[in-house]
Every structure is written in C-alpha cells, then in structure tokens.
Design an enzyme around this catalytic site. Structure first.
Site, PDB file in Angstrom:
ATOM      1  N   CYS A   2      40.364  29.669  27.337  1.00 24.32           N
ATOM      2  CA  CYS A   2      41.730  30.055  27.002  1.00 24.32           C
ATOM      3  C   CYS A   2      41.967  29.729  25.526  1.00 24.32           C
ATOM      4  O   CYS A   2      41.070  29.261  24.829  1.00 24.32           O
ATOM      5  CB  CYS A   2      42.744  29.316  27.868  1.00 24.32           C
ATOM      6  SG  CYS A   2      42.604  29.640  29.639  1.00 24.32           S
ATOM      7  N   LEU A  52      42.846  32.919  30.180  1.00 23.69           N
ATOM      8  CA  LEU A  52      41.767  33.531  30.938  1.00 23.69           C
ATOM      9  C   LEU A  52      41.810  32.894  32.319  1.00 23.69           C
ATOM     10  O   LEU A  52      41.559  31.697  32.468  1.00 23.69           O
ATOM     11  CB  LEU A  52      40.410  33.280  30.265  1.00 23.69           C
ATOM     12  CG  LEU A  52      39.200  33.858  30.994  1.00 23.69           C
ATOM     13  CD1 LEU A  52      39.242  35.384  30.991  1.00 23.69           C
ATOM     14  CD2 LEU A  52      37.900  33.368  30.364  1.00 23.69           C
ATOM     15  N   SER A  53      42.160  33.661  33.338  1.00 28.05           N
ATOM     16  CA  SER A  53      42.423  33.119  34.672  1.00 28.05           C
ATOM     17  C   SER A  53      41.122  32.838  35.418  1.00 28.05           C
ATOM     18  O   SER A  53      40.322  33.751  35.641  1.00 28.05           O
ATOM     19  CB  SER A  53      43.269  34.102  35.476  1.00 28.05           C
ATOM     20  OG  SER A  53      44.470  34.397  34.808  1.00 28.05           O
ATOM     21  N   ILE A  54      40.933  31.576  35.816  1.00 23.29           N
ATOM     22  CA  ILE A  54      39.749  31.164  36.570  1.00 23.29           C
ATOM     23  C   ILE A  54      40.146  30.418  37.838  1.00 23.29           C
ATOM     24  O   ILE A  54      39.616  30.670  38.910  1.00 23.29           O
ATOM     25  CB  ILE A  54      38.821  30.289  35.702  1.00 23.29           C
ATOM     26  CG1 ILE A  54      38.292  31.099  34.512  1.00 23.29           C
ATOM     27  CG2 ILE A  54      37.650  29.745  36.523  1.00 23.29           C
ATOM     28  CD1 ILE A  54      37.442  30.309  33.556  1.00 23.29           C
ATOM     29  N   ASN A  76      43.280  24.361  27.099  1.00 24.67           N
ATOM     30  CA  ASN A  76      42.136  25.263  27.108  1.00 24.67           C
ATOM     31  C   ASN A  76      40.987  24.524  27.760  1.00 24.67           C
ATOM     32  O   ASN A  76      40.614  23.433  27.324  1.00 24.67           O
ATOM     33  CB  ASN A  76      41.766  25.658  25.666  1.00 24.67           C
ATOM     34  CG  ASN A  76      40.358  26.223  25.566  1.00 24.67           C
ATOM     35  OD1 ASN A  76      39.906  26.936  26.455  1.00 24.67           O
ATOM     36  ND2 ASN A  76      39.665  25.893  24.485  1.00 24.67           N
ATOM     37  N   GLY A  77      40.417  25.113  28.833  1.00 27.04           N
ATOM     38  CA  GLY A  77      39.281  24.468  29.460  1.00 27.04           C
ATOM     39  C   GLY A  77      39.434  24.346  30.950  1.00 27.04           C
ATOM     40  O   GLY A  77      40.226  25.060  31.577  1.00 27.04           O
ATOM     41  N   GLU A  78      38.684  23.423  31.527  1.00 30.66           N
ATOM     42  CA  GLU A  78      38.681  23.241  32.975  1.00 30.66           C
ATOM     43  C   GLU A  78      38.424  21.779  33.298  1.00 30.66           C
ATOM     44  O   GLU A  78      37.616  21.111  32.647  1.00 30.66           O
ATOM     45  CB  GLU A  78      37.594  24.112  33.617  1.00 30.66           C
ATOM     46  CG  GLU A  78      37.589  24.080  35.126  1.00 30.66           C
ATOM     47  CD  GLU A  78      36.546  24.998  35.736  1.00 30.66           C
ATOM     48  OE1 GLU A  78      36.296  24.892  36.947  1.00 30.66           O
ATOM     49  OE2 GLU A  78      35.970  25.816  34.984  1.00 30.66           O
ATOM     50  N   ASP A 101      43.981  23.680  38.010  1.00 29.42           N
ATOM     51  CA  ASP A 101      43.198  22.454  37.872  1.00 29.42           C
ATOM     52  C   ASP A 101      43.771  21.514  36.824  1.00 29.42           C
ATOM     53  O   ASP A 101      43.693  20.294  36.957  1.00 29.42           O
ATOM     54  CB  ASP A 101      41.742  22.788  37.525  1.00 29.42           C
ATOM     55  CG  ASP A 101      41.625  23.662  36.275  1.00 29.42           C
ATOM     56  OD1 ASP A 101      42.330  24.676  36.212  1.00 29.42           O
ATOM     57  OD2 ASP A 101      40.836  23.331  35.376  1.00 29.42           O
TER      58      ASP A 101
END
Length: 293
Positions: A2, A52-54, A76-78, A101
C-alpha cells in the site's frame, strides 16, 4: 503493498489548500494501492492512503481508528501474526471494528504505548497519531522491508512511502544530495538515512520517529540484529536440534505469510532463497496451481 503519506503543520490548522496538496501526494502512490484511495484532514494533520486489498477486503479501508476515535492509523504492509494478537487483545476486552490485520496496532498501543513494537511479526511502515497527546509516531519494520521517507521544512513535518509523494508538497525543495549521489556510485545503494534528495531522509529499519506537539522530532531504535561475540556455544544441545528448530521456524514463517483473503503467489528466480520458499509452499499446499510466466 500500500502507500501512505501525510504531513503535520506547526504554524496553524490544515486548510482547503492543504486538502489539494494531500490529494496530489496520495495520487503519486496510486501504483502502490490501486484498489482504493482516501485522505483525512483534522486539526493540523493530513493523512493520505492508497490501498492494495489483501486482508479485510470488505471493511479494511484506512485510516483506521480505535474505539473512541482518539487514535488514527495508516499502515503500509502486513502483520503476519495478527490472528494471535487479535485473540489476545479480545480476551483483554478490546473491540475490533474490522477484519484488517493492521487494526491490532491501535489496540496494542492502547495497552503498551510504543513498547509494543517487537510484538509485531510483519513487514510494515505506519503512521499513528495520538489525538490526546497530540503526537505522531512514524515506524518502520525491524528489517526495513517497507520504505518510509520524511522531511521537516517550514514548520511542516512531511512523510511518505516514496519520495515522489513528498516532492508534491510545495514547501519541499528538489535538490540533489551530493553525498547520496556519491553513495549511488560507490555502494550497492543508498545507506539510510541518506537519500538522493537533500534534507529528505529514509527512516532506518527497526526505528521510529516521535513528532511532538511542539514540532520536536526524535528518533528511537527499538530493534537491532546483534551478532554474538566470540565462540557460539551449543548449550549442550546436539547439532540436529538446531537443524530441526530452523526447519520449524522456516515453516512457520511461510505459513504466516500465506495468510490472505485473495489468491497468493510467489516469484521463483532460481536462487537458493526463492527455491527453498517455493519448495516449502509446495509441501504445505500441493493443491496450489503452478504456472510459468
């Protein structure tokens, strides 16, 4: 992947002109998050987010807020271990509004302040604003996988996932940093905090910035990779123990990174690292479709 960006003005509240500026900054990050974009302006703060959808496809749009709205987050990230952290926080009475998350970051901060960072297993760069304390925290993950750049000019603190977003702010001068240019020609790449632009810095891995109400910016290290000095002792355990333990940790890391609400994929370059990852993914999920590009 993202994109995040934003700024804080220390000479007044954000205005209609600032709304135009943050939108321009955010548009420069569209390639990082083509699924959705949004901006938020309040008090003297402007945030921009490209998604950006995850995970949390239906309700994970950012900025995110805690229960009383006193904390604002763009990330930004996970967070790979979010399921375990989420259950722990729910047991403590926290309420979640989304299935994202990164929402765990808000509630971990409520419980631990900035001491929570090493509870996160993930790759991330985030900006967290505390309305009660009027403080902004900008954080980069332990290994520096996700980028974060920043500058302070004309009583304005500005940050973004990419320098091109920062350059959209009209108070920023576009001037080459000659030391940074020398690093490009001398080393494999630039060495944080140096960048190719004068007065624009890259936040180092394992560090966070605290931007106070007065405009003071302080940098803090929360993690570092420390190699042992001298002889490494096995603590009475055979070599096979460490081989098996490494295998367990490697498999666990792969499982965590495959958590997603969309189809997953990986690149096989032919190197040792990507070959091992592909092998392990194939062992864990032999049903995965294999295609060559």
């Amino acid at each position: 992947m993202c994109g995040i960006c934003g700024f804080i003005k220390f000479n007044g509240r954000v205005s209609e002109e600032d709304s135009i500026v943050i939108n321009k900054m955010n548009k420069k990050l569209f390639h990082r998050g083509p699924d959705a974009q949004d901006t938020l302006l309040f008090e003297n703060v402007a945030f921009g987010f490209s998604r950006l959808s995850i995970i949390g496809l239906e309700n994970g749009m950012q900025p995110l807020f805690n229960e009383d709205g006193s904390l604002v987050l763009i990330c930004n990230g996970e967070i790979f271990n979010y399921i375990e952290l989420r259950e722990e926080l729910k047991n403590k009475g926290h309420s979640f509004k989304t299935s994202s998350d990164v929402e765990v970051i808000l509630h971990l901060y409520e419980d631990h302040g900035m001491d929570f960072l090493n509870k996160l297993n993930g790759q991330f760069a985030f900006a967290l604003y505390d309305k009660k304390r009027r403080e902004l925290f900008c954080v980069r993950d332990q290994m520096g996988i996700c980028p974060l750049y920043y500058t302070f000019v004309n009583d304005t603190f500005i940050f973004g996932s990419e320098i091109k977003a920062i350059l959209e702010n009209p108070v920023v001068n576009r001037e080459v940093d000659l030391v940074g240019l020398d690093q490009v020609f001398t080393f494999a790449g630039l060495i944080s905090p140096r960048t190719l632009f004068k007065n624009i810095n890259s936040l180092e891995n394992g560090h966070y910035l605290r931007v106070s109400e007065s405009g003071r910016v302080s940098k803090h290290e929360y993690w570092d990779l420390i190699y042992p000095e001298g002889e490494i002792r096995m603590n009475g355990k055979p070599e096979s123990y460490y081989i098996n333990r490494l295998e367990e940790l490697f498999e666990k890391s792969i499982k965590l990174r495959l958590r997603a609400d969309v189809p997953s994929g990986l690149y096989l370059s032919g190197g040792l690292d990507s070959s091992m990852i592909t092998m392990k993914v194939n062992q864990l999920h032999p049903e995965f479709k294999k295609e060559a590009f």
